[in-house]
Write a protein that holds these residues in place. Structure first.
Motif, PDB file in Angstrom:
ATOM      1  N   MET A   1       0.846  -1.171   0.000  1.00  0.00           N
ATOM      2  CA  MET A   1       0.000   0.000   0.000  1.00  0.00           C
ATOM      3  C   MET A   1       0.889   1.230   0.000  1.00  0.00           C
ATOM      4  O   MET A   1       1.948   1.249   0.608  1.00  0.00           O
ATOM      5  CB  MET A   1      -0.891  -0.035   1.230  1.00  0.00           C
ATOM      6  N   ALA A   2       0.423   2.276  -0.671  1.00  0.00           N
ATOM      7  CA  ALA A   2       1.237   3.489  -0.796  1.00  0.00           C
ATOM      8  C   ALA A   2       1.247   4.255   0.517  1.00  0.00           C
ATOM      9  O   ALA A   2       0.299   4.229   1.293  1.00  0.00           O
ATOM     10  CB  ALA A   2       0.669   4.366  -1.905  1.00  0.00           C
ATOM     11  N   GLN A   3       2.355   4.911   0.734  1.00  0.00           N
ATOM     12  CA  GLN A   3       2.486   5.738   1.922  1.00  0.00           C
ATOM     13  C   GLN A   3       1.594   6.975   1.776  1.00  0.00           C
ATOM     14  O   GLN A   3       1.354   7.445   0.671  1.00  0.00           O
ATOM     15  CB  GLN A   3       3.948   6.168   2.100  1.00  0.00           C
ATOM     16  N   PRO A   4       1.111   7.542   2.889  1.00  0.00           N
ATOM     17  CA  PRO A   4       0.257   8.731   2.809  1.00  0.00           C
ATOM     18  C   PRO A   4       0.931   9.876   2.056  1.00  0.00           C
ATOM     19  O   PRO A   4       0.291  10.579   1.294  1.00  0.00           O
ATOM     20  CB  PRO A   4       0.003   9.105   4.260  1.00  0.00           C
ATOM     21  N   ASP A   5       2.234  10.081   2.257  1.00  0.00           N
ATOM     22  CA  ASP A   5       2.922  11.155   1.536  1.00  0.00           C
ATOM     23  C   ASP A   5       2.861  10.905   0.029  1.00  0.00           C
ATOM     24  O   ASP A   5       2.681  11.808  -0.765  1.00  0.00           O
ATOM     25  CB  ASP A   5       4.385  11.256   1.990  1.00  0.00           C
ATOM     26  N   ASP A   6       3.048   9.661  -0.344  1.00  0.00           N
ATOM     27  CA  ASP A   6       3.013   9.283  -1.753  1.00  0.00           C
ATOM     28  C   ASP A   6       1.614   9.517  -2.331  1.00  0.00           C
ATOM     29  O   ASP A   6       1.458  10.000  -3.445  1.00  0.00           O
ATOM     30  CB  ASP A   6       3.409   7.820  -1.878  1.00  0.00           C
ATOM     31  N   LEU A   7       0.562   9.202  -1.579  1.00  0.00           N
ATOM     32  CA  LEU A   7      -0.821   9.391  -2.003  1.00  0.00           C
ATOM     33  C   LEU A   7      -1.129  10.874  -2.164  1.00  0.00           C
ATOM     34  O   LEU A   7      -1.762  11.280  -3.141  1.00  0.00           O
ATOM     35  CB  LEU A   7      -1.774   8.738  -0.999  1.00  0.00           C
ATOM     36  N   GLU A   8      -0.653  11.669  -1.227  1.00  0.00           N
ATOM     37  CA  GLU A   8      -0.893  13.115  -1.319  1.00  0.00           C
ATOM     38  C   GLU A   8      -0.231  13.705  -2.557  1.00  0.00           C
ATOM     39  O   GLU A   8      -0.805  14.572  -3.231  1.00  0.00           O
ATOM     40  CB  GLU A   8      -0.390  13.815  -0.050  1.00  0.00           C
ATOM     41  N   ALA A   9       0.938  13.243  -2.893  1.00  0.00           N
ATOM     42  CA  ALA A   9       1.637  13.720  -4.083  1.00  0.00           C
ATOM     43  C   ALA A   9       0.866  13.317  -5.343  1.00  0.00           C
ATOM     44  O   ALA A   9       0.740  14.108  -6.290  1.00  0.00           O
ATOM     45  CB  ALA A   9       3.054  13.176  -4.122  1.00  0.00           C
ATOM     46  N   ARG A  10       0.341  12.092  -5.351  1.00  0.00           N
ATOM     47  CA  ARG A  10      -0.429  11.642  -6.507  1.00  0.00           C
ATOM     48  C   ARG A  10      -1.721  12.436  -6.664  1.00  0.00           C
ATOM     49  O   ARG A  10      -2.106  12.814  -7.775  1.00  0.00           O
ATOM     50  CB  ARG A  10      -0.733  10.147  -6.372  1.00  0.00           C
ATOM     51  N   VAL A  11      -2.382  12.712  -5.549  1.00  0.00           N
ATOM     52  CA  VAL A  11      -3.618  13.510  -5.582  1.00  0.00           C
ATOM     53  C   VAL A  11      -3.313  14.923  -6.071  1.00  0.00           C
ATOM     54  O   VAL A  11      -4.032  15.485  -6.899  1.00  0.00           O
ATOM     55  CB  VAL A  11      -4.312  13.529  -4.205  1.00  0.00           C
ATOM     56  N   ALA A  12      -2.228  15.496  -5.577  1.00  0.00           N
ATOM     57  CA  ALA A  12      -1.834  16.842  -6.005  1.00  0.00           C
ATOM     58  C   ALA A  12      -1.531  16.860  -7.505  1.00  0.00           C
ATOM     59  O   ALA A  12      -1.912  17.800  -8.216  1.00  0.00           O
ATOM     60  CB  ALA A  12      -0.623  17.323  -5.206  1.00  0.00           C
TER      61      ALA A  12
ATOM     62  N   LEU B   1      -2.790  14.829  -9.771  1.00  0.00           N
ATOM     63  CA  LEU B   1      -4.077  14.698 -10.466  1.00  0.00           C
ATOM     64  C   LEU B   1      -4.851  16.007 -10.454  1.00  0.00           C
ATOM     65  O   LEU B   1      -5.468  16.385 -11.458  1.00  0.00           O
ATOM     66  CB  LEU B   1      -4.914  13.584  -9.837  1.00  0.00           C
ATOM     67  N   GLU B   2      -4.822  16.698  -9.328  1.00  0.00           N
ATOM     68  CA  GLU B   2      -5.492  17.999  -9.247  1.00  0.00           C
ATOM     69  C   GLU B   2      -4.899  18.978 -10.250  1.00  0.00           C
ATOM     70  O   GLU B   2      -5.615  19.727 -10.913  1.00  0.00           O
ATOM     71  CB  GLU B   2      -5.404  18.555  -7.822  1.00  0.00           C
ATOM     72  N   THR B   3      -3.586  18.945 -10.370  1.00  0.00           N
ATOM     73  CA  THR B   3      -2.899  19.818 -11.329  1.00  0.00           C
ATOM     74  C   THR B   3      -3.309  19.452 -12.753  1.00  0.00           C
ATOM     75  O   THR B   3      -3.596  20.328 -13.576  1.00  0.00           O
ATOM     76  CB  THR B   3      -1.373  19.716 -11.164  1.00  0.00           C
ATOM     77  N   GLN B   4      -3.350  18.150 -13.042  1.00  0.00           N
ATOM     78  CA  GLN B   4      -3.746  17.711 -14.385  1.00  0.00           C
ATOM     79  C   GLN B   4      -5.178  18.117 -14.705  1.00  0.00           C
ATOM     80  O   GLN B   4      -5.477  18.576 -15.806  1.00  0.00           O
ATOM     81  CB  GLN B   4      -3.581  16.200 -14.516  1.00  0.00           C
ATOM     82  N   VAL B   5      -6.063  17.956 -13.737  1.00  0.00           N
ATOM     83  CA  VAL B   5      -7.464  18.328 -13.937  1.00  0.00           C
ATOM     84  C   VAL B   5      -7.578  19.838 -14.154  1.00  0.00           C
ATOM     85  O   VAL B   5      -8.296  20.299 -15.053  1.00  0.00           O
ATOM     86  CB  VAL B   5      -8.342  17.857 -12.758  1.00  0.00           C
ATOM     87  N   ARG B   6      -6.866  20.614 -13.356  1.00  0.00           N
ATOM     88  CA  ARG B   6      -6.895  22.075 -13.502  1.00  0.00           C
ATOM     89  C   ARG B   6      -6.362  22.477 -14.881  1.00  0.00           C
ATOM     90  O   ARG B   6      -6.962  23.312 -15.565  1.00  0.00           O
ATOM     91  CB  ARG B   6      -6.075  22.745 -12.395  1.00  0.00           C
TER      92      ARG B   6
END
Length: 89
Positions: free
Chosen positions: A1-12, A14-19
């Motif tokens: 399972m991914a580390q929380p820091d790694d998940l936050e980076a992935r979410v960020a 994705l947010e950038t890509q969506v924006r």
């Protein structure tokens, strides 16, 4: 399972890509709207020119018809003066 820091980076990311996608889509729609607005103006101008041309030609045809009617009237007068029967036109 991914580390929380790694998940936050992935979410960020994705947010950038969506924006970025949203901004690109908005820009594309705005450009398309500008193109359609320009096209509508050009079509309206074209119809105005056609209308003006028809009006101009109608005036010329009316003037020609009036001139022809004068010729007919003059010929009928001339024929009547010569003792003939004029046309009733």
């Amino acid at each position: 399972m991914a580390q929380p820091d790694d998940l936050e980076a992935r979410v960020a990311a994705l947010e950038t890509q969506v924006r970025d996608f949203r901004q690109a889509t908005t820009s594309s729609f705005n450009a398309m709207r500008d193109d359609l607005t320009d096209l509508r103006a050009r079509v309206s101008d074209g119809f105005a020119q056609v209308d003006h041309g028809f009006t101009e030609m109608r005036g010329k045809l009316d003037a020609t018809a009036a001139g022809q009617q004068q010729v007919v009237h003059s010929l009928n007068t001339f024929i009547a003066q010569q003792g003939g029967q004029p046309n009733d036109q």
